[in-house]
Design an enzyme around this catalytic site. Structure first.
Site, PDB file in Angstrom:
ATOM      1  N   LYS A 166      18.862  10.530  -1.726  1.00  0.00           N
ATOM      2  CA  LYS A 166      18.725  10.132  -0.891  1.00  0.00           C
ATOM      3  C   LYS A 166      19.795  10.830  -0.048  1.00  0.00           C
ATOM      4  CE  LYS A 166      16.155   6.352  -1.778  1.00  0.00           C
ATOM      5  NZ  LYS A 166      16.428   4.875  -1.846  1.00  0.00           N
ATOM      6  N   ARG A 189      -1.145  -6.721   4.777  1.00  0.00           N
ATOM      7  CA  ARG A 189      -1.311  -6.362   3.185  1.00  0.00           C
ATOM      8  C   ARG A 189      -2.111  -7.033   2.502  1.00  0.00           C
ATOM      9  NH1 ARG A 189       1.618  -0.587   2.877  1.00  0.00           N
ATOM     10  NH2 ARG A 189       1.603  -0.991   0.598  1.00  0.00           N
ATOM     11  N   GLU A 202       3.138  -6.231  -2.386  1.00  0.00           N
ATOM     12  CA  GLU A 202       3.148  -7.727  -1.398  1.00  0.00           C
ATOM     13  C   GLU A 202       1.732  -8.236  -2.373  1.00  0.00           C
ATOM     14  OE1 GLU A 202       4.409  -4.756   1.812  1.00  0.00           O
ATOM     15  OE2 GLU A 202       2.808  -5.181   0.123  1.00  0.00           O
TER      16      GLU A 202
END
Length: 643
Positions: A285, A400, A372
Site C-alpha cells: 500500500k 449486507r 458483516e
C-alpha cells in the site's frame, strides 16, 4: 499543491490499446509516471490514495496483457481504481474525482465501457467476473474475465462462495489476489517469482495435461494419488492448497511491483488452456510515495494534501467533535461501568471509533474482517450468553447482513445493540455509501427499537439508553462528520423508550424531525415565525416505537404537519402516516407532508449540497410548509412579503 508531473510515456496513452504499443522495457517507466499522476491528482481532489498506489504496476500489466474492454476487468471495492481510470480514457477528468458531476471514486458502469461492473462494497468481484465468464462461454464469445480482489476482501464469505462455483467457467476466469498486508504469504523473492513463472508456463501446464491423460488410464486410486502429489508439491512451495481445493490453479506469490514477473505470468495465464486460475500478487500500500508507505492507514483515504510534505488539508480545527468520536467516548464511558459491554465491527475500527474502544478494552473489542453477516450473528450469540454487544457498522454496510438481523436477532428478540454510523448523505463517496435505507429495513421488524440522534448530547443519551436496554434489539443512527456543538452531558440521561420531545412550541405548523435535520428544522421555524406562521418543532427521537401520543397531539392541533428525516421512502414519515390512518386521523382532513430522501440514488457532492438538492434543508422545509398552506388557502404571497 504541486505542478503536474512530467510524463512523456503516459502522455502517449489514452486507452489500453495505446499502452500495448509500448515495448515491455518501457513499462516500468510508464508505471512510475502513472504513479506520479495518481499522486498529483489525489493531492488536488482528496480520495483513496494508498490502495491505488499499490496496484499501479498491476493495473498497467493487466491492460497490457489482456484485451480490455473485451476481456472484462472487475475491481473489488474499486477504491484502488484511479490508475485504471487514467489509462482508460479518463485522465482529462481525473482531477474531478469525487466531486459534483465529476468522476466517481469507484468503478461505475455508466462512466466507461472499461468499468463493466460497479463496486464500492467489498468482495463482489469474483461472483461478477464469474457471471461475465460464464455468459461468454454460453454465447461462445472469446472474452475472459479478470477479478482483482484484496486480501481483506477475501475475509468475506461471498468470495469463497463464488470460488466454490467457479470451476464451471473454465479458463475464462482469472482471479488476482492482491495481497497488500502480508496476511497470507511471507515476503516474496527471486526464487518464488521464478517458481510462479515456471508453474504458469505453457511447458509446465502442457506436462500437467500429458500427466493427466496418462493418469486417466491408471486405476482410480493411483489417479487420486497423482493429483494429490501434484497439488502438494506446488502447495508446499507456494501456499496455494486452499485455492486448489476450490478448483483453481494457483500461481504465486509474485512481486506485484516487478514487471519482469507480472508480464510473463499474466501472459501464461491468459493463454492457459484449462481451468480457472488464481494469481497471488504481493503489493505494498502506498508504494512509491514515502508518506503513504510509512503510514498506510492515514493515507488510505486522504484530504487534499501537499505532495512534498504530505501534509493534508483537513480544514480549520477546533470545531465540534465528530459523531463517530462522540459515540466512541460514550461507549467507553458505559463500558467502564459495565464489563458486559463489548464492541464488534467489520473491518472498520478506525471509521467507526471501535479502535478507540479497543485501545481501552482490547479483550472486549472484535474486528471480524469484512464479514458483516458473521458480525451480526456473532453479536447474537454474545447476547444470548448474557453479554451486551454493540455491533458498530456503517448503515450502508449493515445492508449486507439483513437476513442475520431478521433471523438471528429480531425473531429471537435478542438484545443486540446496533450503532449505524454514516446515516444520511455522506458526500464524496456518493450513493454507494449513503445511509439511506436503515430506518426502512429496521423499523419494519417486530421487537426492534430504532433511534436517531439529533446532536451529540442526544447520541450520548442514546448510547446510555442502549447499554441499559435488555428487552430486545435496539439501534441508533447518526451522521458522518462533525456534530452541532451541543454540550455533551456529564451524566447521560436514560431516555424513555418511544418518547419524543418538544423543542419549541407553536400553533400553526408542526415540524416532526427525526435525527440530525433538527437544526435545519429550527432554522425553518424561525423563518416561518417571522412570517406570522407560529411553528412547533419536535424531536421524535424514535422511528420505532413511535410516540403516538405526541404525534397525535401535533397532527390534530396544527394546520399543517411536516415530517423530516435523513432516510429513504418507507421510513419515519411512512410510519407516521400509517399510524394516522390506523387511528382514523386521516378522516379529519389532516394536511401532512413527508420529507425524506428522494426515490433515486444521489451522486457525490458536498453533503450540504446533497441535502439542499433533496430539499432537506431549511429552505426546503419552508417551501414545503408554504405549499401545504397554499393548499389550505392561506395567503402565502402576503406571508412571503412579510418575511
Amino acid at each position: 499543491m504541486s505542478d503536474r508531473p512530467i510524463t512523456p510515456l503516459l502522455d502517449q496513452v489514452e486507452y489500453p490499446a495505446d499502452l500495448r504499443k509500448l515495448n515491455p522495457e518501457q513499462l516500468t517507466q510508464f508505471a512510475d509516471e502513472l504513479r506520479e499522476e495518481v499522486i498529483s491528482a489525489v493531492s488536488v481532489t482528496g480520495g483513496h490514495l494508498g490502495a491505488g498506489l499499490g496496484v499501479v504496476e498491476l493495473t498497467a500489466a493487466i491492460h497490457y496483457v489482456f484485451n480490455t474492454p473485451e476481456d472484462r476487468l472487475v475491481w473489488d471495492v474499486g477504491h484502488q481504481c484511479y490508475p485504471h481510470k487514467i489509462v482508460t480514457g479518463r485522465r482529462d477528468r481525473i482531477r474531478t474525482l469525487r466531486q459534483a458531476e465529476g468522476l466517481s471514486g469507484f468503478t461505475k458502469r455508466s462512466e466507461s465501457e472499461y468499468d463493466p461492473f460497479g463496486a464500492a462494497h467489498s468482495s463482489t468481484s469474483i461472483s461478477a467476473a464469474l457471471g461475465f465468464a460464464t455468459a461468454n462461454m454460453l454465447a461462445d464469445k472469446p472474452g475472459k474475465a479478470i477479478a482483482v480482489i484484496g486480501d481483506g476482501a477475501m475475509s468475506a464469505g461471498m468470495a469463497y462462495e463464488a470460488m466454490n462455483n467457479a470451476e464451471a467457467a473454465g479458463n475464462r476466469l482469472v482471479v488476482i489476489l492482491n495481497d497488500n498486508d502480508m496476511s497470507i504469504a511471507p515476503p516474496v523473492g527471486g526464487l518464488s517469482g521464478y517458481l510462479a513463472r515456471l508453474i504458469s508456463s505453457r511447458e509446465f501446464l502442457g506436462l500437467r495435461d500429458i500427466a493427466k491423460k496418462v493418469a486417466k488410464r491408471l486405476p482410480k486410486r493411483l489417479q487420486t494419488t497423482a493429483k494429490k502429489a501434484d497439488e502438494y508439491t506446488r502447495g508446499m512451495v507456494t501456499g496455494g492448497t486452499l485455492f486448489e481445493e476450490l478448483g483453481f490453479y494457483y500461481v504465486g506469490p509474485i512481486d506485484g511491483h516487478d514487471m519482469n514477473q507480472l508480464i510473463p505470468v499474466l501472459e501464461n495465464v491468459r493463454d492457459a488452456a484449462e481451468g480457472p486460475c488464481l494469481i497471488h500478487v504481493v503489493t505494498q500500500k502506498g508504494k512509491g510515495y514515502s508518506h503513504a508507505e510509512q503510514s498506510a492507514d492515514k493515507y488510505h483515504g486522504v484530504a487534499k494534501f501537499d505532495v512534498v510534505t504530505g501534509k493534508q488539508d483537513k480544514g480549520p480545527g477546533g470545531g465540534p467533535p465528530s459523531y463517530t468520536n462522540v459515540f466512541a467516548s460514550a461507549l467507553i464511558a458505559e463500558a467502564e461501568k459495565d464489563d458486559g459491554i463489548c464492541a464488534i465491527t467489520a473491518a472498520m475500527p478506525g471509521g467507526t471509533g471501535v479502535d478507540k474502544f479497543g485501545a481501552a478494552f482490547p479483550d472486549r473489542s472484535f474486528d471480524v474482517g469484512i464479514a458483516e453477516q458473521h458480525a451480526v450473528t456473532f453479536g447474537a450469540g454474545l447476547a444470548a450468553q448474557g453479554m451486551k454487544p454493540f455491533v458498530v457498522i456503517y448503515s450502508t454496510f449493515l445492508q449486507r447482513a439483513y437476513d442475520q438481523v431478521v433471523h438471528d436477532v429480531a425473531i429471537q428478540n435478542l438484545p443486540v445493540r446496533f450503532a449505524m454510523d454514516r446515516a444520511g448523505f455522506v458526500g464524496a463517496d456518493g450513493s454507494t455509501h449513503a445511509g439511506s435505507f436503515d430506518i426502512a429495513y429496521l423499523a419494519t421488524l417486530p421487537n426492534f427499537v430504532v433511534m436517531a440522534a439529533a446532536d451529540e448530547a442526544e447520541l450520548t443519551n442514546m448510547v446510555h439508553t442502549m447499554a441499559d436496554y435488555d428487552d430486545g434489539p435496539i439501534a441508533v443512527r447518526y451522521p458522518r462528520g462533525a456534530g452541532t456543538g451541543a454540550a455533551i452531558p456529564d451524566t447521560p440521561e436514560k431516555l424513555e423508550i418511544g418518547k419524543g420531545r418538544i423543542v419549541r412550541h407553536g400553533s400553526k405548523v408542526a415540524i416532526l424531525s427525526l435525527g440530525a435535520r433538527l437544526e435545519e428544522a429550527k432554522k425553518a421555524a424561525d423563518r416561518l415565525d417571522a412570517m406570522g406562521l407560529s411553528t412547533t418543532v419536535a424531536d421524535l427521537r424514535f422511528a420505532k416505537p413511535l410516540d403516538n401520543d405526541l404525534i397525535r397531539q401535533l397532527l390534530t392541533s396544527h394546520e399543517v404537519a411536516i415530517t423530516i428525516e435523513e432516510a429513504s421512502v418507507g421510513g419515519f414519515g411512512a410510519h407516521v402516516l400509517t399510524m394516522a390512518s390506523d387511528d382514523g386521523l386521516t378522516d379529519a382532513g389532516l394536511t401532512v407532508r413527508t420529507m425524506r430522501m428522494p426515490d433515486e440514488f444521489i451522486d457525490q457532492d458536498k453533503p450540504e449540497k446533497q441535502y439542499a438538492m433533496a430539499g432537506l434543508d431549511a429552505d426546503g422545509i419552508v417551501d414545503t410548509a408554504l405549499k401545504a398552506l397554499r393548499h389550505n388557502s392561506v395567503n402565502v404571497e402576503e406571508l412571503g412579503e412579510r418575511a
